[in-house]
Scaffold this active site. Sequence first.
Site, PDB file in Angstrom:
ATOM      1  N   GLU A 192       0.817  -1.221   0.000  1.00 16.05           N
ATOM      2  CA  GLU A 192       0.000   0.000   0.000  1.00 16.05           C
ATOM      3  C   GLU A 192       0.847   1.266   0.000  1.00 16.05           C
ATOM      4  O   GLU A 192       1.240   1.754   1.055  1.00 16.05           O
ATOM      5  CB  GLU A 192      -0.945   0.014   1.215  1.00 16.05           C
ATOM      6  CG  GLU A 192      -1.824   1.256   1.248  1.00 16.05           C
ATOM      7  CD  GLU A 192      -2.803   1.308   2.417  1.00 16.05           C
ATOM      8  OE1 GLU A 192      -2.743   0.426   3.302  1.00 16.05           O
ATOM      9  OE2 GLU A 192      -3.614   2.236   2.444  1.00 16.05           O
ATOM     10  N   LYS A 229      -2.501  -2.061  -3.141  1.00 15.97           N
ATOM     11  CA  LYS A 229      -3.547  -1.195  -2.566  1.00 15.97           C
ATOM     12  C   LYS A 229      -3.156   0.259  -2.791  1.00 15.97           C
ATOM     13  O   LYS A 229      -2.483   0.868  -1.961  1.00 15.97           O
ATOM     14  CB  LYS A 229      -3.714  -1.496  -1.065  1.00 15.97           C
ATOM     15  CG  LYS A 229      -4.718  -0.591  -0.369  1.00 15.97           C
ATOM     16  CD  LYS A 229      -5.160  -1.159   0.968  1.00 15.97           C
ATOM     17  CE  LYS A 229      -6.027  -0.178   1.719  1.00 15.97           C
ATOM     18  NZ  LYS A 229      -6.679  -0.768   2.881  1.00 15.97           N
TER      19      LYS A 229
HETATM   20  P1  13P Z   1      -9.419   4.260   4.095  1.00 16.72           P
HETATM   21  O1  13P Z   1     -10.250   3.530   3.082  1.00 16.72           O
HETATM   22  O2  13P Z   1     -10.222   4.885   5.194  1.00 16.72           O
HETATM   23  O3  13P Z   1      -8.444   5.214   3.437  1.00 16.72           O
HETATM   24  O4  13P Z   1      -8.557   3.175   4.836  1.00 16.72           O
HETATM   25  C1  13P Z   1      -7.971   2.173   4.114  1.00 16.72           C
HETATM   26  C2  13P Z   1      -6.717   1.759   4.744  1.00 16.72           C
HETATM   27  O5  13P Z   1      -6.552   0.614   5.105  1.00 16.72           O
HETATM   28  C3  13P Z   1      -5.659   2.755   4.917  1.00 16.72           C
HETATM   29  O6  13P Z   1      -4.460   2.115   5.230  1.00 16.72           O
END
Ligand code: 13P
Length: 344
Positions: A178, A223
């Site tokens: 991510e 992600k």
């Molecule tokens: P949000 O969808 O609230 O941005 O959170 C997703 C997430 O896991 C952030 O690390």
Amino acid sequence: MMSKKIEEIAAAMVTPGKGILAADESSGTIKKRFDSINVDSTEDNRRDYRQMLFTSRSAMRKHISGVILFDETIRQKAANGKNLVDIIGAAGSIPGIKVDTGAKEFAGHPGEKVTEGLDGLRERLKEYHRLGARFAKWRAVIDIAEGLPTWGCIKANAHALARYAALCQEQRIVPIVEPEVLMDGPVASHNINRCAKVTEWVLNTVFAELYEARVRLEGMVLKPNMVIAGKNARTKAKPEQVAEQTVRCLKATVPASVPGIAFLSGGQSDIEATHHLSLMNAMGPFPWNLTFSYGRALQAAALKTWAGKPDNVAKAQEAFAHRAHMNGLATKGKWSKASEKRAA
Ligand code: 13P
């Protein structure tokens, strides 16, 4: 599930019709969420809230492929003594775990952060696997501001993501990679084009680092943020622009061997996050599945409805099931404003 290969787990995480529930808010973040509904962030309240989500039978069974947990939650038991992890598994969903230890000030780089958590990670992953986690998450944050991001910040964060991902795969855990380009930068010039440039730079760097770290792309899930204007941008982008620019950016940077891309919501409203995902999927097919891994955009309505009261559990579960259903439609490009009304 014990014997499943990471490629099979990754594929299951991004099954069309389903997506990931990000319920891994750190202690600080969940406190902020609870403050918004005037509920104290105690261990029991956090457990009750998350138990409410995980016992939403229809939402979990039909639309939630996996749940990202925080360290406290993976060890927690429901009020009836069952492990929360087992409740998730019984609903046919895969338990996952956030393993980074947070984004910290990056020395020598004012205004930027680097995510920590590599020291001792192999041992922690071993324990999490024993506790039932079959995938993990590590979040890097990249800020857009005057003169930011720097190459140093992108490089350091991408390198850490790659080392984390390689360790996960060694331990038969699917890494969610991510790299989040934040929406909430302070500058008015943070429009969609600026986000597109930075996101492309970040994703290119991340995949170069993943290659050097010998990460198997078939056994991971990306992600990313969507390509979108910043919160303080002078001009907001239309949903169609968000969808087009995000798809263009992903096609230019994400190898076809990656099984799936599960977006974060990053501060978009529930409906925006669903709308954007649906528009993108309507533009397919793509080499990878496009789905959701939302925190706020999946939970906001349920959190507000719950408001810390046991009497509201059923209604809060309905709100969660509705949002999960809408996002399930979006993974197939089949959501419309009318679906919100029909389902309501
Ligand atoms: P949000 O969808 O609230 O941005 O959170 C997703 C997430 O896991 C952030 O690390």
